[in-house]
Every structure is written in C-alpha cells, then in structure tokens.
Motif scaffolding. Structure first.
Motif, mmCIF file in Angstrom:
data_model
loop_
_atom_site.group_PDB
_atom_site.id
_atom_site.type_symbol
_atom_site.label_atom_id
_atom_site.label_comp_id
_atom_site.label_asym_id
_atom_site.label_seq_id
_atom_site.Cartn_x
_atom_site.Cartn_y
_atom_site.Cartn_z
ATOM 1 N N VAL C 209 85.865 58.029 38.423
ATOM 2 C CA VAL C 209 85.372 59.256 37.461
ATOM 3 C C VAL C 209 85.447 58.757 36.125
ATOM 4 C CG1 VAL C 209 85.162 61.601 37.023
ATOM 5 C CG2 VAL C 209 85.582 60.749 39.213
ATOM 6 N N THR C 210 86.446 58.319 35.946
ATOM 7 C CA THR C 210 86.608 57.833 34.379
ATOM 8 C C THR C 210 85.824 56.724 33.993
ATOM 9 O OG1 THR C 210 89.088 58.221 34.856
ATOM 10 C CG2 THR C 210 88.332 57.179 32.611
ATOM 11 N N VAL C 211 85.678 55.740 34.995
ATOM 12 C CA VAL C 211 84.746 54.758 34.538
ATOM 13 C C VAL C 211 83.147 55.047 34.494
ATOM 14 C CG1 VAL C 211 83.884 52.527 35.540
ATOM 15 C CG2 VAL C 211 86.060 52.906 35.341
ATOM 16 N N ILE C 212 82.907 56.085 35.362
ATOM 17 C CA ILE C 212 81.470 56.606 35.253
ATOM 18 C C ILE C 212 81.250 57.258 33.910
ATOM 19 C CG2 ILE C 212 79.803 58.160 36.444
ATOM 20 C CD1 ILE C 212 81.196 57.577 39.051
ATOM 21 N N ILE C 213 82.233 58.236 33.582
ATOM 22 C CA ILE C 213 81.995 58.976 32.353
ATOM 23 C C ILE C 213 81.866 57.896 31.373
ATOM 24 C CG2 ILE C 213 82.988 60.495 30.941
ATOM 25 C CD1 ILE C 213 84.214 61.841 33.226
ATOM 26 N N MET C 214 82.910 57.004 31.232
ATOM 27 C CA MET C 214 82.740 55.923 30.153
ATOM 28 C C MET C 214 81.619 55.255 30.175
ATOM 29 S SD MET C 214 86.586 54.529 30.036
ATOM 30 C CE MET C 214 86.512 53.787 28.712
ATOM 31 N N GLN C 215 80.891 54.908 31.397
ATOM 32 C CA GLN C 215 79.637 54.040 31.085
ATOM 33 C C GLN C 215 78.569 54.728 30.848
ATOM 34 O OE1 GLN C 215 79.182 50.917 31.300
ATOM 35 N NE2 GLN C 215 76.913 51.149 31.480
ATOM 36 N N VAL C 216 78.479 56.096 31.331
ATOM 37 C CA VAL C 216 77.478 56.896 31.162
ATOM 38 C C VAL C 216 77.346 57.153 29.457
ATOM 39 C CG1 VAL C 216 76.571 59.283 30.969
ATOM 40 C CG2 VAL C 216 77.285 58.221 33.244
ATOM 41 N N LEU C 217 78.515 57.210 28.883
ATOM 42 C CA LEU C 217 78.525 57.450 27.336
ATOM 43 C C LEU C 217 78.067 56.164 26.883
ATOM 44 C CD1 LEU C 217 81.822 59.773 27.354
ATOM 45 C CD2 LEU C 217 79.267 60.581 26.838
ATOM 46 N N HIS C 218 78.756 55.234 27.374
ATOM 47 C CA HIS C 218 78.291 54.041 26.642
ATOM 48 C C HIS C 218 76.669 53.664 26.709
ATOM 49 C CE1 HIS C 218 78.616 49.590 25.786
ATOM 50 N NE2 HIS C 218 77.884 49.589 26.753
ATOM 51 N N ALA C 219 76.239 53.744 27.711
ATOM 52 C CA ALA C 219 74.766 53.486 28.175
ATOM 53 C C ALA C 219 73.973 54.671 27.270
ATOM 54 C CB ALA C 219 74.349 53.538 29.467
ATOM 55 N N TRP C 220 74.184 55.861 27.213
ATOM 56 C CA TRP C 220 73.705 56.969 26.512
ATOM 57 C C TRP C 220 73.722 56.560 24.855
ATOM 58 C CZ3 TRP C 220 70.664 60.193 28.926
ATOM 59 C CH2 TRP C 220 69.836 61.022 28.287
ATOM 60 N N ASN C 221 74.664 56.243 24.291
ATOM 61 C CA ASN C 221 75.009 55.921 23.104
ATOM 62 C C ASN C 221 74.548 54.556 22.384
ATOM 63 O OD1 ASN C 221 76.081 58.390 21.832
ATOM 64 N ND2 ASN C 221 77.568 58.251 23.599
ATOM 65 N N ASP C 222 74.619 53.485 23.300
ATOM 66 C CA ASP C 222 74.595 52.097 22.803
ATOM 67 C C ASP C 222 73.233 51.905 21.936
ATOM 68 O OD1 ASP C 222 75.161 49.717 22.500
ATOM 69 O OD2 ASP C 222 74.580 49.053 24.473
ATOM 70 N N PHE C 223 73.390 51.140 21.030
ATOM 71 C CA PHE C 223 72.467 51.099 20.096
ATOM 72 C C PHE C 223 71.702 49.792 19.655
ATOM 73 C CE2 PHE C 223 71.397 51.162 15.534
ATOM 74 C CZ PHE C 223 70.191 51.972 15.437
ATOM 75 N N LEU C 224 72.886 48.967 19.257
ATOM 76 C CA LEU C 224 72.469 47.501 18.914
ATOM 77 C C LEU C 224 71.731 46.863 19.973
ATOM 78 C CD1 LEU C 224 72.334 45.249 16.657
ATOM 79 C CD2 LEU C 224 74.603 44.891 17.458
ATOM 80 N N LEU C 225 72.236 46.820 21.016
ATOM 81 C CA LEU C 225 71.632 46.042 22.256
ATOM 82 C C LEU C 225 70.257 46.634 22.546
ATOM 83 C CD1 LEU C 225 72.577 43.702 24.225
ATOM 84 C CD2 LEU C 225 73.181 45.599 25.979
ATOM 85 N N PRO C 226 70.080 47.947 22.900
ATOM 86 C CA PRO C 226 68.843 48.277 23.203
ATOM 87 C C PRO C 226 67.610 48.131 21.820
ATOM 88 C CG PRO C 226 70.321 50.321 23.274
ATOM 89 C CD PRO C 226 70.960 49.060 23.056
ATOM 90 N N LEU C 227 68.307 48.213 20.560
ATOM 91 C CA LEU C 227 67.536 48.056 19.406
ATOM 92 C C LEU C 227 66.894 46.651 19.512
ATOM 93 C CD1 LEU C 227 66.692 49.040 16.651
ATOM 94 C CD2 LEU C 227 68.633 47.531 15.887
ATOM 95 N N VAL C 228 67.891 45.619 19.925
ATOM 96 C CA VAL C 228 67.272 44.271 19.708
ATOM 97 C C VAL C 228 66.406 43.912 21.036
ATOM 98 C CG1 VAL C 228 67.948 41.883 19.908
ATOM 99 C CG2 VAL C 228 69.236 43.462 18.589
ATOM 100 N N ILE C 229 66.688 44.236 22.166
ATOM 101 C CA ILE C 229 65.903 43.926 23.293
ATOM 102 C C ILE C 229 64.457 44.964 23.113
ATOM 103 C CG2 ILE C 229 65.897 44.401 25.881
ATOM 104 C CD1 ILE C 229 68.988 43.723 25.940
ATOM 105 N N THR C 230 64.468 45.687 22.851
ATOM 106 C CA THR C 230 63.346 46.908 22.861
ATOM 107 C C THR C 230 62.283 46.454 21.503
ATOM 108 O OG1 THR C 230 64.176 48.630 21.816
ATOM 109 C CG2 THR C 230 64.269 48.797 24.162
#
Lengths: 300, 509, 289
Positions: C209-230
């Motif tokens: 559950v901890t990992v799921i929460i951390m990953q959801v937050l990471h994916a939801w908030n990530d910025f630089l990676l999606p910025l460059v890829i998109t």
C-alpha cells in the motif's frame, strides 16, 4: 535466511522484470551520465569531445555549483525537520479516538498532496504576490506590515517562502505515515502511561517515540529524498531566481543542460558531471551521518 | 502495445476534434472577418500538389497564430491540403525542434530555437534549401528589400534556406503607457518623448497618484533577458554605439571591436533603473513576474509604463478595447541628440522559417513560402499581424490596414532603428565562434538584475568585471574556433567605417 | 429544534460525553484546516471571476460567477484529455511498479545468491541521486527504442524512475517476515510464484500500500520527465505539463488557469475523498497487522 536450502530457478525469473526496469531507468541513466561527464558535449547532434575529468575540475571551482549545493542542503535542513515535527504533532492530535472529526481533518490536510505541483506553483505565486496578494493583504490589514513583502522576489524571503510551500504540500503525506506508525502503538501503553500520569510531550518523547522509532527512520529517509527533488516546485514558482537566490542543484543542472539563459549553449557533459558530483557528495553525507548516528547509538 | 498505440492515436484525433471545436466556438466569430479581409482569394498554386497531404508547421505563435489559423484553414479549403499548425512558446521550441530533428519526426517547417545558429543547423543537416520548390526563385527573391537574403544568415553555399518574410525593424523596449495616468502625472510622451529624468519623475508621480493601487513602471524581471534588453536600448539611445543583439555582436562597439559594458551610457541606464527601484516607482514584485505577466498587468491598470514590444498593440486593441494606451520612445538622454538602435539584419531572425531536411512536403512549403513573399501575401499578413511582426516589404506596410498606434510605432522604428554591420556576413567563418561562445554564468542580464535587486552593489565595478568576463568568454570562443581550423580573429569584429545613424549596406563590408 | 441544536454536538463529539480537551483540539484543528485549504478556496473563487475582478483584489465570493473560464480551459487547454493521459500513465506505472518491485524485493529480502549484497548496495547508492540529470540518457534510450513520443514510453519511464526505494522497502519488509508459512508451503510443494502471490504478497500488504501511494503521487506530480517526453507530441501531455504549458509565454490568462487547475484537482480530490477510508486505513491498519 541462510538456512534456505532450495534455490528455485524461478528466483532468477522473478527478478527479471524488476532488474530490466531498474537497469533501464535507474542504473543505465546514472552510468550514462557518468560517461557523458567525461566529455565536452553540447548535446543532441553535435560531436562529443573527450576531456577526461576537466568538467569535474571546473565544477570544483564553480561558485554557482557550490552555491546551488548549499541551497539544496538549506532546503533539505529547512524542510525535513519542520515537516517531520509538525506532522507528528498533528498526527498525535488526530490519533485521539475521541475526535469524531478526525477523518475530515485528515482529508483536508492531505489535499495538497494530491494536487499537481504545477497547480500549486500557480496558486501560491498569486497568493504570495506583493500586489493584491491575499497574504500581503491580510498582513497589511492587520497592521503587521507597512508595505507589502515581495516574498518570491527578494533574496531574503524566497527560500523561506519556498520551504513553507513545500512543507504545506507534503505535510499531509508525512502525517499519514505517522498515523500509520502511531497505530502500531498498543492500547495498553497509553493505559500504563495514564496510570503513571505521563502526558503530552513527555508521553510522546519517552514512551511513544521509542516504539515507533523504526518507522521514524523510514519516514526521515523518504522525506529527505523528497526534499532533494524539488525541481518542479521551484521551476514553477521562481525558476531559481531572483539572482540565483533559489537556484538549488537541480535547477543548476537543468540550466546547464538546457541552456535557459541568453547567450548560453547546452552543456550536457558539464550538467552530467554536476549531477554525478552532487550524487557522490550526498552519498558521502549520508554515510557520514549513518556512521555518526551508529556511534552515538552505541555510546548511549 | 498495439492497443496502446491505438489509444494514443485516437487520443490525437480526439484532441484535434477538441481543438477544432475550440476554434469554431471561441475563434469563429473573430476569425471569419479576418479571413474575409486577409485573403479572399489565394493565387493559384505554383507547384503541383498532392491533395490530402499533411504539412506540419511550428513557430512562436502570438499574433502570428491569428493569421496562420485563418490562412491555413483557407489553404486547406483551396488546395485540399491540411496544415497542422503548432504555435508554441520559445522555451518549448528550443526542445521540440531539436528533439524532432533527432527523432526524424520534426515539423516540415519550423522556426529555429533562439539559441541555435542557422549555420550550425545547415552543417548538422537539419535543413534543406527550397530553391527547387519555387520556380524562378531569383525573380521572386528580387521582390524582397535589399538585405533580406544574406549569405551566412539565410543563404548558405548559394542556396536559399530561410524565409525572411518579416522585418527586423522593431524594438522590444519602446514605451507603452496608460494615457490617463501619464496625463495625471503631467506628461505627454506622444507630443514630447520622455528623457531619462522625465521617465523617473513620471514614474514617481504615477506611483504617488496610485496610492498603492497602481505603480509607475513595470517589467517582467523574472525573465532576465528583459533587464539586458532595456539597459542596452536606453544606452544606445543615449549614444552608446553597440552592435545588434545576438552573440558576438551584442554590446560590442563595432568601431573598436570592444565591449561597451563599462561605458557611461550603460552605467547611466542601469542607474536609472536603480533610481526607479529606490523611489519605489517599480511595480512591487517585478522580480517575481515574467514578461507576459507584466504585460497582462498593464491593461488592468496596475502600472503606468512598460518598455516592451509592438506585439502588445494588436493584442491590447483586440482584447482590451477599453484600455486607453499610447506608445512612445524608450527614455532619451537628458542632454544631446538621441542615438540609434542597431539591428544586425533586415529580416527578423526569430520569424525566419526553415524547411526540415527530412520533409517530403517541399512543394507545399514552397507554395506557402512563395505566397508569403509576394506583395499580396505580405499585405494580408500585415492586415492581421500589424505592427507586432511587420512584413518585410515596406509597400505592404503602406497598403495594409493598421491602427493609428501601429502606424505610429512603425514610424518610430523607422526613425530610430538602423541596420548595423553583421560580422557573420563579413566573415562567414565567425559562425564557428558563435557556436563556441558560452556566456558567463553571471551574465549581463543577471548582473543588471542583481544591481537593481540589491544583491550586487557597485555599478561601475560590476560592469568593469562584467566586461572582463565577456572578453574572456569571447577570447575563449575565438581560441576554440581557431583550434577547429577557422581563420578568425577579433579584428573581424571591427568595422571602422560604421556610422550608427545610417544603414550599413552590403557595399560597406 | 432540539435535534438541530444537537447536530453540531454530535458532529464533534459523536455519542460520547463532550470533553474540553476534544473541543479545544477540534477547534484548533478546524482553524488549521481552514488555513490549510485557503489556497483551494482561492483557486475556485478565481476560476469564477473575470480577469478584471481578480486584479481588483476583491474577496473570495465572485460578484457574478463566470463559467466561461471553464469552457476556455476545457477546450483551449485540453484538460479533459490530459486528465485521461495522466490516469493512464498513473495506473499503468502502478501495475508495472508493483509487480516488478515486489518480486525483486521478495527475492532480495528472502533468498541469498551471489552478488546480492552488491545489488542491494547499488540500489541504496541510487536513492539519493537527483533524478533531474538522468533525464538525458533516459530520453536517448527511449528514442533508441522508438518510445520517446508515446504514452508507453512515458509510462515505462515513470515506472522505472523512482523504483529503487520501493525495492528496498519491499526487501526490508520481506526479510522480517517469519519463515513458517513459506516453509510450510514449500513442503506442500507449492510453486515459487504461487507462494509469492498467495502467501507472501498478502503478508506484505502494508508495504504494498505504501509503495502504491508513493507511486501514485510520484506519477501524478512528476513534471520534468513528462515535460521532456511530451514536448514533441502535445497530445500525450499530462496534467502537470498541460497546466504549465497553459502559462504560455505571450499571454497570461489567470482565470483560465485557475479554472484549468480546478478541473485538474477536483476529480482526484473526489476520488481521494471517496477512497480515503481504504487509502489511509489500508496503510495504517495494515501496518498494525
């Protein structure tokens, strides 16, 4: 685990997906960056020129790198303790079984965590604005200020403001971790403490904290890692300005790698070297801290 | 995998529909009259085109987008060819275009990122010439004013690469002001240009009248390039002879080949900004806002004056018709004659369009380029884009239907702006110096920001140090270029016969 | 009437006897929460104002609510499709991350083999490396696999970018678990993956559950990676990038931005409020067990 006899072949199969993923996105990029760091390379289609450790030598005397390094540490030291203590305090309050509204409070405090950083950057830039910004407005109305503070535009206030916004954003998450940890404290511990008339801060410090100590270490680690990855927040709020005042290491790397300033060119090799050096420095600090805490642990 | 690709395809289609809907909803009303006035009839195609082809076009948008959206719509109707137009901010172009070239998915026609150099783009194989796509290209090129096509700028090895269809004669630092506020303060920049002292006094009075509701002067101080542009232009108007504003020419006095950072004019210009800050006449929070934010505050009445570009005029006139603003010159010297602003070439580099080397739609691009380079296309352009990105042909400006403010600002540009020498035209090998030049971390722009923001103290000392830093950086770039086999020296930056008050033509090199 | 008066009391104290302690704590926390969510109230309020009214600095309640801002944000800023993209990336990366890291963590935590300590050391070493600068090699590699402009590439990269810490969390947790259950299953001849799936993974629920929460937050908030890829393919932008792009370079549409922000926040907040019982209790309750 050493008594384990059977070594099923499936063991290796089970590791494959994780290792492939880690190999691609965790190990390879770091190794590749370490390799790029040895080149004078502007990136993309241009030729690479091998320069050995020149990039590192240049970093050693680059005041902007060290300035950014220092600001990253300030950010780390400014956010982590605040975040840990305030959230622990709130978690303890919320952990009260008698508090009917605890679910509502918990949800409200968690809201910023699920909000995209880009939104937070936009909203807080406006809230902190010295021109008609609500925060300055309130302070002026209360007579606490005679002229508005330019929170994000002045060197003295920009880092504290960013630290504040960062803590606001992530406090809810730390609070949830603490709440989870607090639930591992057995009910009879509280009962015993009550009999001993041990309350408030003393109860927390001498009874509860030792029980949840293993969690505290994990929470500390997670918070510290988080505080080093502040790129999106700072990027969307100040771009590292004014005059380098909020340029943490990630912004420095981004600035070198993507050449955001007038008249500059992309220096991927240099940016990669900065990333490697910063990683090494942080690792050294972590090791140092681990050694010290182990020693002091042994003494007491 | 395949299902995912499908999603992303259907996503793309979905978004296209959305965007189409947006244009129909929001833009429909505004676009149709523009369409009517800009290009009622397109001339026949100059090439045989394959209907159903799709051309992709990317530039920095803004007012240009208004023209292109209408024009491409009509182009699609007339020729049966779809043009996908992506207007993006410069910082995204800086990433999209190189990535696209690298991935072989670039737009057919693109604007080059501002920190890249056409000579490099040609030598690295990003671009293809379009001579073959415009029949009898020489007579078409002859319709452009002198200095539009220049070797080393948009012509390489005798082949034509760039489309220089908008004029470079514009300044990004002229005055735009709130007429009511200036009148209240007792100044009228439209009848008499403000001197530096007037400017300071006007800003102070406006701020006083504003009582915290509005302020004298605003700029986007977070976008650091604004600081250098403003100082450079105020100093030039006071007589500092500094070259145009790209690498290897910016802030160099071509008569000596030396940087002008420590000249009295530069120092005075910075001191003017410091004085505005000390007087409290600057909008609070200038350090935290970028240029678009600063510009948005003007029609809201939050500030009295801004030093910005002509692209604000059509934007404010259409979006804030009730905003009563005037235009004028950047602050002039208190004494003595006003100097001139220098540009390095006749065509605006950021608007120059290039054809991607991997594009198979050269015939379409040639057809569109050709139209944009005819008087009809130029006039249609001027009707929509106006003073923001004026067309390169003066006849088109005269024929175009523009607002009084737009005409006034173009008049001002004609008075103040001169084409200076362009070292790369004189010595094409200098482009390797441009590629090697790395501005100091503590750049001109940041130094000004730091001096005004109070992080740096002594103006004279800092500007001397700045000059040393830039000299070192420039010498290093020359060393590197020579090491790579270019025959260049700093003497190539000296044009002793240059007079900032007259245009420097090809015969002067 | 009495019921009406009773209601706030029940809200704060439930069926128990009111105490001063609970009252004060509730009051204190209520005040804190008001401050805490002020930025959201401000955002919603701004999204309903005209640009002119924002700059007037009036209160939170707009004079005449303008819904136009939402129409603009929805069409011009494509918030709807960005939202779907973000959900796809988040859910996709969640599945990949959970499977990969739990299996790897299980092996690292419970089996010994040659090179294991080296592998663990390597993961520890990467935890503190700032992610920013690894973006260039990642992009190069995605380009090599022709994934650099697809949602797949973004999902994979989002999964792999922050996984070291999850692996370590899983490994640490699995190590502590008692051997009996697993040994019994091995005795019964149950296969490796079945043991993992039916015996061990359920035991590791707290960390999962901890990992799921951390990953959801990471994916939801990530910025630089999606910025460059998109960058080269705006159609696959995520919310973070979409809103940033809405900022534009040439004009600022404050109320439109506030509306876009609201659009991007409201669904996830609703989702969170609906699921928060599972979300938090899952984490908290599981840790206890």
């Amino acid at each position: 685990m050493s008594n384990r006899k059977r070594q099923p072949r499936a063991l290796y199969l089970a590791m494959v997906p994780g290792l492939v993923l880690a190999g691609m996105f965790t190990f390879y990029p770091i190794l590749a960056a370490g390799y790029y760091a040895l080149f004078d390379w502007s990136g993309f289609n241009s030729p690479k020129m091998f320069v050995g450790l020149d990039n590192f030598a240049r970093l050693m005397t680059d005041p902007f790198f060290w300035g950014a390094f220092q600001r990253s540490l300030i950010f780390l030291l400014g956010t982590v303790p605040l975040q840990m203590f305030i959230s622990l305090w709130i978690a303890v309050l919320l952990n009260n079984q008698l508090l009917k509204l605890s679910n509502v409070f918990r949800t409200l405090i968690f809201l910023p965590v699920v909000t995209p950083v880009a939104v937070i950057g936009i909203v807080w830039t406006f809230l902190l604005s010295p021109f008609n910004g609500p925060i300055n407005g309130l302070l002026l109305d209360l007579g606490l200020l005679s002229r508005p503070i330019d929170f994000l535009g002045s060197s003295d206030t920009v880092m504290p403001s960013l630290i504040g916004v960062y803590v606001w954003k992530w406090l809810g998450l730390t609070m949830i971790y603490w709440l989870a940890a607090l639930q591992t404290v057995p009910e009879d511990v509280y009962e015993a403490a009550k009999l001993d008339n041990c309350k408030g801060g003393r109860l927390l410090l001498f009874v509860i904290l030792p029980i949840i100590r293993p969690f505290a270490l994990v929470i500390l680690l997670i918070s510290a890692v988080g505080a080093l990855n502040v790129f999106p927040l700072i990027m969307s709020m100040t771009n590292g300005g004014p005059f380098f005042s909020s340029e943490v290491i990630e912004i420095f790397i981004y600035r070198s790698a993507f050449a955001t300033a007038e008249g500059t060119r992309t220096q991927l090799g240099y940016a990669a070297a900065a990333g490697v050096l910063f990683g090494l420095l942080i690792m050294m600090l972590t090791l140092l801290q681990a050694v010290i805490s182990r020693r002091s642990g042994k003494k007491s | 995998m395949s299902s995912h690709n499908q999603t992303s395809n259907s996503r793309r289609r979905f978004i296209k529909q959305l965007a189409g809907g947006a244009a129909a909803l929001g833009g429909g009303a505004a676009l149709s009259p523009l369409l009517a006035q800009s290009a009622t009839t397109l001339p026949p195609a100059i090439n045989t085109l394959t209907p159903g082809s799709v051309l992709r076009w990317i530039d920095s948008g803004d007012q240009k987008a208004v023209f292109y959206k209408a024009f491409f719509q009509q182009y699609a109707q007339d020729r049966g060819i779809e043009v996908i137009y992506d207007p993006l901010p410069w910082n995204e172009i800086a990433k999209v275009v190189p990535l696209g070239v690298r991935n072989k998915t670039a737009h057919d026609v693109f604007a080059l990122p501002q920190n890249s150099n056409p000579a490099d783009a040609v030598s690295e194989g990003w671009l293809q010439p379009y001579d073959d796509f415009i029949p009898d290209i020489e007579s078409w090129k002859a319709g452009f004013p002198e200095g539009a096509f220049l070797p080393g700028i948009n012509v390489f090895d005798g082949k034509t690469y760039g489309l220089p269809f908008t004029s470079n004669k514009r300044s990004s630092t002229h005055l735009l002001f709130n007429r009511n506020y200036l009148q209240e303060a007792g100044f009228d920049p439209e009848s008499k240009s403000l001197t530096q002292s007037d400017f300071r006094e006007a800003a102070r009075k406006i701020t006083e009248n504003g009582k915290g509701r509005y302020f004298g002067f605003i700029l986007g101080g977070n976008q650091i390039g604004r600081w250098s542009a403003i100082v450079r232009d105020i100093a030039r108007l006071s007589g500092a002879s500094a070259g145009a504003d790209s690498v290897v020419e910016a802030d160099i006095d071509f008569r000596t080949g030396e940087y002008t950072f420590d000249s009295d004019q530069y120092i005075e210009a910075i001191e003017l900004l410091i004085a505005l800050q000390k007087d409290g006449s600057m909008f609070p929070g200038v350090m935290g806002i970028n240029a678009p934010q600063a510009r948005a505050f003007m029609p809201q009445g939050a500030a009295g004056m801004i030093l910005q570009g002509p692209w604000n005029i059509p934007a404010w006139e259409s979006q804030n018709p009730e905003f009563d603003f005037g235009i004028g010159s950047a602050p002039l010297p208190d004494e003595g004659p006003a100097g001139h602003l220098t540009i390095g070439q006749g065509a605006a580099a950021p608007n120059t369009m290039w054809l991607w080397s991997g594009s198979e739609n050269g015939a379409i691009a040639g057809d569109i380029f050709h139209y944009l380079g005819t008087l009809q296309g130029q006039t249609a352009w001027a009707n929509v884009v106006g003073a923001g990105d004026p067309p390169i042909m003066p006849e088109a400006i005269e024929k175009a239907d523009m607002s009084p403010r737009a005409k006034a600002v173009l008049q001002l540009f004609n008075e103040q702006i001169r084409v200076g020498p362009n070292p790369v035209v004189g010595t094409p090998a200098l482009s390797s110096v441009v590629s090697s030049f790395q501005a100091p971390d503590l750049s001109f722009a940041l130094t000004v920001q730091g001096l005004v923001g109070g992080q740096l103290k002594d103006v004279g000392k800092e500007m001397k140090a700045l000059k040393t830093r830039y000299d070192d950086a420039l010498n290093q770039a020359f060393d590197k270029a020579r090491a790579n086999g270019s025959d260049v020296s700093r003497d190539d930056l000296v044009f002793a016969n240059w007079d900032p008050a007259t245009d420097f033509g090809s015969k002067h090199y | 009437m009495k019921a009406l008066l009773n209601w706030p009391r029940r809200l704060v104290f439930g069926e128990r006897k009111p105490t001063r302690g609970v009252a004060i704590t509730s009051l204190l926390l209520a005040a804190l929460c008001c401050l805490w969510i002020y930025p959201f109230l401000w955002m919603i309020s701004t999204s309903l104002k005209t640009t002119g009214e924002i700059f007037m600095g009036t209160g939170l309640i707009p004079e005449t609510p303008v819904l136009d801002n939402y129409a603009r944000a929805w069409t011009d800023a494509h918030m709807g499709s960005y939202f779907i993209n973000t959900v796809l990336v988040t859910v996709g990366s969640l599945i990949i991350v959970t499977v990969c890291t739990s299996l790897l963590g299980y092996v690292l935590g419970r089996y010994s083999f040659r090179g294991k300590s080296l592998l663990i050391a390597a993961f520890v070493a990467t935890v503190f490396v700032p992610q920013g600068f690894t973006i260039i090699p990642i992009f190069e590699m995605l380009s090599f696999f022709k994934l650099s402009t697809s949602l797949w590439g973004l999902t994979l990269a989002t999964s792999g970018h922050a996984m070291a810490i999850y692996v370590l969390l899983f490994a640490g947790y699995f190590r502590q678990l008692p051997d009996e259950l697993e040994d019994a299953a091995i005795m019964d001849g149950v296969g490796f993956f079945r043991i993992f799936w039916y015996v061990m993974l359920p035991l590791a629920r707290p960390i999962a559950v901890t990992v799921i929460i951390m990953q959801v937050l990471h994916a939801w908030n990530d910025f630089l990676l999606p910025l460059v890829i998109t960058l080269a393919n705006p159609a696959i932008r995520t919310l973070s990038v979409g809103i940033y792009a809405f900022k534009g370079e040439q004009s600022i549409d404050w109320s439109g931005m506030a509306a876009a922000s609201t659009i991007s926040v409201v669904p996830i907040v609703l989702l969170f409020i609906l699921l928060q019982r599972y979300f938090i209790n899952g984490l908290a309750g599981a840790v206890k067990g």
